[in-house]
Design a protein around this motif. Structure first.
Motif, PDB file in Angstrom:
ATOM      1  N   GLY A   1     -16.713   9.360  11.191  1.00 23.40           N
ATOM      2  CA  GLY A   1     -16.081  10.439  10.440  1.00 23.40           C
ATOM      3  C   GLY A   1     -15.017  11.188  11.230  1.00 23.40           C
ATOM      4  N   LEU A   2     -14.488  10.572  12.303  1.00 19.22           N
ATOM      5  CA  LEU A   2     -13.585  11.299  13.196  1.00 19.22           C
ATOM      6  C   LEU A   2     -12.109  11.116  12.885  1.00 19.22           C
ATOM      7  CD1 LEU A   2     -15.326  10.968  16.690  1.00 19.22           C
ATOM      8  CD2 LEU A   2     -15.489  12.793  14.990  1.00 19.22           C
ATOM      9  N   TYR A   3     -11.753  10.166  12.011  1.00 15.19           N
ATOM     10  CA  TYR A   3     -10.336  10.064  11.645  1.00 15.19           C
ATOM     11  C   TYR A   3     -10.099  10.916  10.411  1.00 15.19           C
ATOM     12  CZ  TYR A   3      -5.610   8.707  11.845  1.00 15.19           C
ATOM     13  OH  TYR A   3      -4.254   8.782  11.993  1.00 15.19           O
ATOM     14  N   ASN A   4      -9.344  12.017  10.575  1.00 17.90           N
ATOM     15  CA  ASN A   4      -9.232  13.029   9.520  1.00 17.90           C
ATOM     16  C   ASN A   4      -7.951  12.967   8.709  1.00 17.90           C
ATOM     17  OD1 ASN A   4     -11.726  14.094  10.300  1.00 17.90           O
ATOM     18  ND2 ASN A   4     -10.768  15.417  11.839  1.00 17.90           N
ATOM     19  N   GLY A   5      -6.995  12.136   9.120  1.00 16.75           N
ATOM     20  CA  GLY A   5      -5.761  12.024   8.358  1.00 16.75           C
ATOM     21  C   GLY A   5      -5.897  11.064   7.195  1.00 16.75           C
ATOM     22  N   ASP A   6      -4.894  11.056   6.325  1.00 12.90           N
ATOM     23  CA  ASP A   6      -4.874  10.077   5.236  1.00 12.90           C
ATOM     24  C   ASP A   6      -4.769   8.667   5.813  1.00 12.90           C
ATOM     25  OD1 ASP A   6      -4.942  12.150   3.443  1.00 12.90           O
ATOM     26  OD2 ASP A   6      -2.793  12.110   3.017  1.00 12.90           O
ATOM     27  N   ILE A   7      -5.344   7.699   5.106  1.00 13.43           N
ATOM     28  CA  ILE A   7      -5.295   6.299   5.517  1.00 13.43           C
ATOM     29  C   ILE A   7      -4.674   5.497   4.379  1.00 13.43           C
ATOM     30  CG2 ILE A   7      -6.651   4.275   6.168  1.00 13.43           C
ATOM     31  CD1 ILE A   7      -8.742   6.220   7.330  1.00 13.43           C
ATOM     32  N   THR A   8      -3.625   4.736   4.706  1.00 12.05           N
ATOM     33  CA  THR A   8      -2.903   3.955   3.700  1.00 12.05           C
ATOM     34  C   THR A   8      -2.906   2.485   4.087  1.00 12.05           C
ATOM     35  OG1 THR A   8      -1.436   5.805   3.151  1.00 12.05           O
ATOM     36  CG2 THR A   8      -0.671   3.597   2.575  1.00 12.05           C
ATOM     37  N   ILE A   9      -3.191   1.632   3.131  1.00 16.01           N
ATOM     38  CA  ILE A   9      -3.091   0.184   3.311  1.00 16.01           C
ATOM     39  C   ILE A   9      -1.843  -0.277   2.568  1.00 16.01           C
ATOM     40  CG2 ILE A   9      -4.284  -2.024   3.144  1.00 16.01           C
ATOM     41  CD1 ILE A   9      -5.820   0.160   4.712  1.00 16.01           C
ATOM     42  N   ASN A  10      -0.892  -0.821   3.320  1.00 14.39           N
ATOM     43  CA  ASN A  10       0.359  -1.255   2.691  1.00 14.39           C
ATOM     44  C   ASN A  10       0.840  -2.510   3.416  1.00 14.39           C
ATOM     45  OD1 ASN A  10       2.561  -1.336   1.030  1.00 14.39           O
ATOM     46  ND2 ASN A  10       3.698   0.278   2.083  1.00 14.39           N
ATOM     47  N   LYS A  11       0.162  -3.643   3.140  1.00 15.21           N
ATOM     48  CA  LYS A  11       0.375  -4.871   3.873  1.00 15.21           C
ATOM     49  C   LYS A  11       1.100  -5.920   3.031  1.00 15.21           C
ATOM     50  CE  LYS A  11      -2.884  -6.436   6.471  1.00 15.21           C
ATOM     51  NZ  LYS A  11      -2.059  -6.380   7.701  1.00 15.21           N
ATOM     52  N   THR A  12       1.882  -6.749   3.733  1.00 16.49           N
ATOM     53  CA  THR A  12       2.555  -7.863   3.065  1.00 16.49           C
ATOM     54  C   THR A  12       1.690  -9.109   3.049  1.00 16.49           C
ATOM     55  OG1 THR A  12       3.627  -8.447   5.163  1.00 16.49           O
ATOM     56  CG2 THR A  12       4.838  -6.990   3.661  1.00 16.49           C
ATOM     57  N   GLY A  13       0.581  -9.098   3.773  1.00 21.31           N
ATOM     58  CA  GLY A  13      -0.334 -10.227   3.823  1.00 21.31           C
ATOM     59  C   GLY A  13      -1.525  -9.851   4.678  1.00 21.31           C
ATOM     60  N   GLY A  14      -2.468 -10.788   4.823  1.00 27.68           N
ATOM     61  CA  GLY A  14      -3.633 -10.510   5.632  1.00 27.68           C
ATOM     62  C   GLY A  14      -4.534  -9.469   5.002  1.00 27.68           C
ATOM     63  N   GLU A  15      -5.373  -8.830   5.821  1.00 29.00           N
ATOM     64  CA  GLU A  15      -6.310  -7.839   5.324  1.00 29.00           C
ATOM     65  C   GLU A  15      -6.710  -6.898   6.449  1.00 29.00           C
ATOM     66  OE1 GLU A  15      -9.245 -10.664   4.062  1.00 29.00           O
ATOM     67  OE2 GLU A  15     -10.516 -10.290   5.818  1.00 29.00           O
ATOM     68  N   VAL A  16      -7.366  -5.818   6.089  1.00 30.56           N
ATOM     69  CA  VAL A  16      -7.944  -4.898   7.061  1.00 30.56           C
ATOM     70  C   VAL A  16      -9.458  -4.999   6.945  1.00 30.56           C
ATOM     71  CG1 VAL A  16      -8.131  -2.513   7.843  1.00 30.56           C
ATOM     72  CG2 VAL A  16      -5.969  -3.344   6.883  1.00 30.56           C
ATOM     73  N   ASP A  17     -10.117  -5.381   8.061  1.00 25.90           N
ATOM     74  CA  ASP A  17     -11.560  -5.547   8.065  1.00 25.90           C
ATOM     75  C   ASP A  17     -12.212  -4.370   8.787  1.00 25.90           C
ATOM     76  OD1 ASP A  17     -11.333  -8.008   6.796  1.00 25.90           O
ATOM     77  OD2 ASP A  17     -11.209  -9.107   8.697  1.00 25.90           O
ATOM     78  N   LEU A  18     -13.091  -3.668   8.095  1.00 26.33           N
ATOM     79  CA  LEU A  18     -13.847  -2.593   8.719  1.00 26.33           C
ATOM     80  C   LEU A  18     -14.962  -3.182   9.582  1.00 26.33           C
ATOM     81  CD1 LEU A  18     -14.376   0.236   6.072  1.00 26.33           C
ATOM     82  CD2 LEU A  18     -13.449   0.511   8.375  1.00 26.33           C
ATOM     83  N   LEU A  19     -15.042  -2.753  10.830  1.00 26.62           N
ATOM     84  CA  LEU A  19     -16.094  -3.210  11.724  1.00 26.62           C
ATOM     85  C   LEU A  19     -17.205  -2.178  11.857  1.00 26.62           C
ATOM     86  CD1 LEU A  19     -14.040  -4.875  14.607  1.00 26.62           C
ATOM     87  CD2 LEU A  19     -14.882  -5.879  12.474  1.00 26.62           C
ATOM     88  N   SER A  20     -17.115  -1.119  11.069  1.00 24.83           N
ATOM     89  CA  SER A  20     -18.101  -0.042  11.111  1.00 24.83           C
ATOM     90  C   SER A  20     -18.038   0.684   9.782  1.00 24.83           C
ATOM     91  CB  SER A  20     -17.781   0.925  12.258  1.00 24.83           C
ATOM     92  OG  SER A  20     -16.536   1.569  12.014  1.00 24.83           O
ATOM     93  N   ALA A  21     -18.878   1.676   9.635  1.00 23.23           N
ATOM     94  CA  ALA A  21     -18.737   2.565   8.476  1.00 23.23           C
ATOM     95  C   ALA A  21     -17.496   3.431   8.648  1.00 23.23           C
ATOM     96  CB  ALA A  21     -19.974   3.437   8.335  1.00 23.23           C
TER      97      ALA A  21
END
Length: 265
Positions: A228-248
């Protein structure tokens, strides 16, 4: 000659005799505030024979544009102290790891960090050409980053004194093509644009900077012990691939948003 026992000082050292080539040899220690400010200085030499540094270093517009700075350093750790690094002209390519405990201010010329590690406190690029080192660390008690709209780095680590922060100028974006590691301190305003993996440590102090995942590579986002320590907005805006969460991931800061424009999360 700068001895290993030299403790520096804020006095300014000019290469004053433009009629002959002069040599300043670093055998260790900390030297004065060194200034390169004339065409003749391109014929002078600063030679590192050991790890060492200067109180500060400035290259004025009087140094010839497009000319390599006369600094010879083959892998000796170099420190630029409280006087900072100011560059308005000339071409510098690092030959070793570089630590700057004062300000870095580039208004012209060319700076290349090479295949090394650089660390900065306050960091301003308003002109010229800047190429980051393989690894860049923003450290110390209070850091500001001000660039011409955006600037690209390879691997970046935020390692501030506990509870202090780095402030990215409003409207500026720091692009990180390698790994972005948020170890300690906070990151405020501006935008972090990650094109590689992101790691948030349990000692990170948050902040308001938005984080954007972009590019076409598969990226990981690891907040183990820091869910819970990242407090800014998070945006996914990719042309390919993916973002994999390795934690909650816990997003419970006030007005914090998760926005998915393109790509898989």
């Amino acid at each position: 000659v700068q001895a290993a026992t030299s403790d520096g000082g804020s006095a300014t050292l000019d290469f004053g005799n433009d009629s002959v080539a002069q040599t300043y040899t670093v055998n260790g220690g900390t030297g004065p505030f060194v200034r390169l400010n004339s065409t003749a200085d391109a014929s002078d030499s600063i030679v590192f024979n050991a790890a060492g540094g200067f109180y500060g270093l400035t290259i004025t517009s009087g140094f010839p544009a497009g000319t390599t700075l006369p600094i010879t350093n083959t892998n000796y750790f170099t420190t630029i102290g409280a006087g900072g690094w100011t560059q308005a002209s000339g071409v510098f390519t690092a030959g070793a790891n570089l630590a700057m405990t004062g300000t870095f201010n580039q208004s012209g010329g060319t700076f290349s960090g090479g295949a090394f590690s650089d660390s900065f406190r306050s960091f301003t690029v308003s002109g010229g050409s800047f190429t980051a080192a393989s690894t860049t660390t923003f450290t110390n008690a209070l850091t500001t980053i001000d660039v011409p709209t955006s600037l690209t780095f390879e691997n970046v680590t935020i390692q501030m004194n506990d509870s202090w922060g780095v402030t990215i100028a409003s409207g500026d974006t720091i692009v990180v093509t390698g790994t972005l590691t948020l170890n300690d301190g906070a990151v405020n305003t501006g935008t972090l644009n990650a094109q590689g993996n992101v790691v948030v440590a349990s000692t990170f102090d948050g902040g308001s900077s938005p984080l954007t995942f972009s590019g076409s590579a598969v990226q990981t986002f690891n907040l183990t012990g820091a869910t819970g320590l990242y407090n800014g907005d998070i945006t996914i805006n990719k042309t390919g691939g993916e973002v994999d969460l390795l934690s909650a991931l816990v997003m419970n800061a006030a007005s914090q948003d998760l926005v998915i424009h393109a790509g898989t999360f």
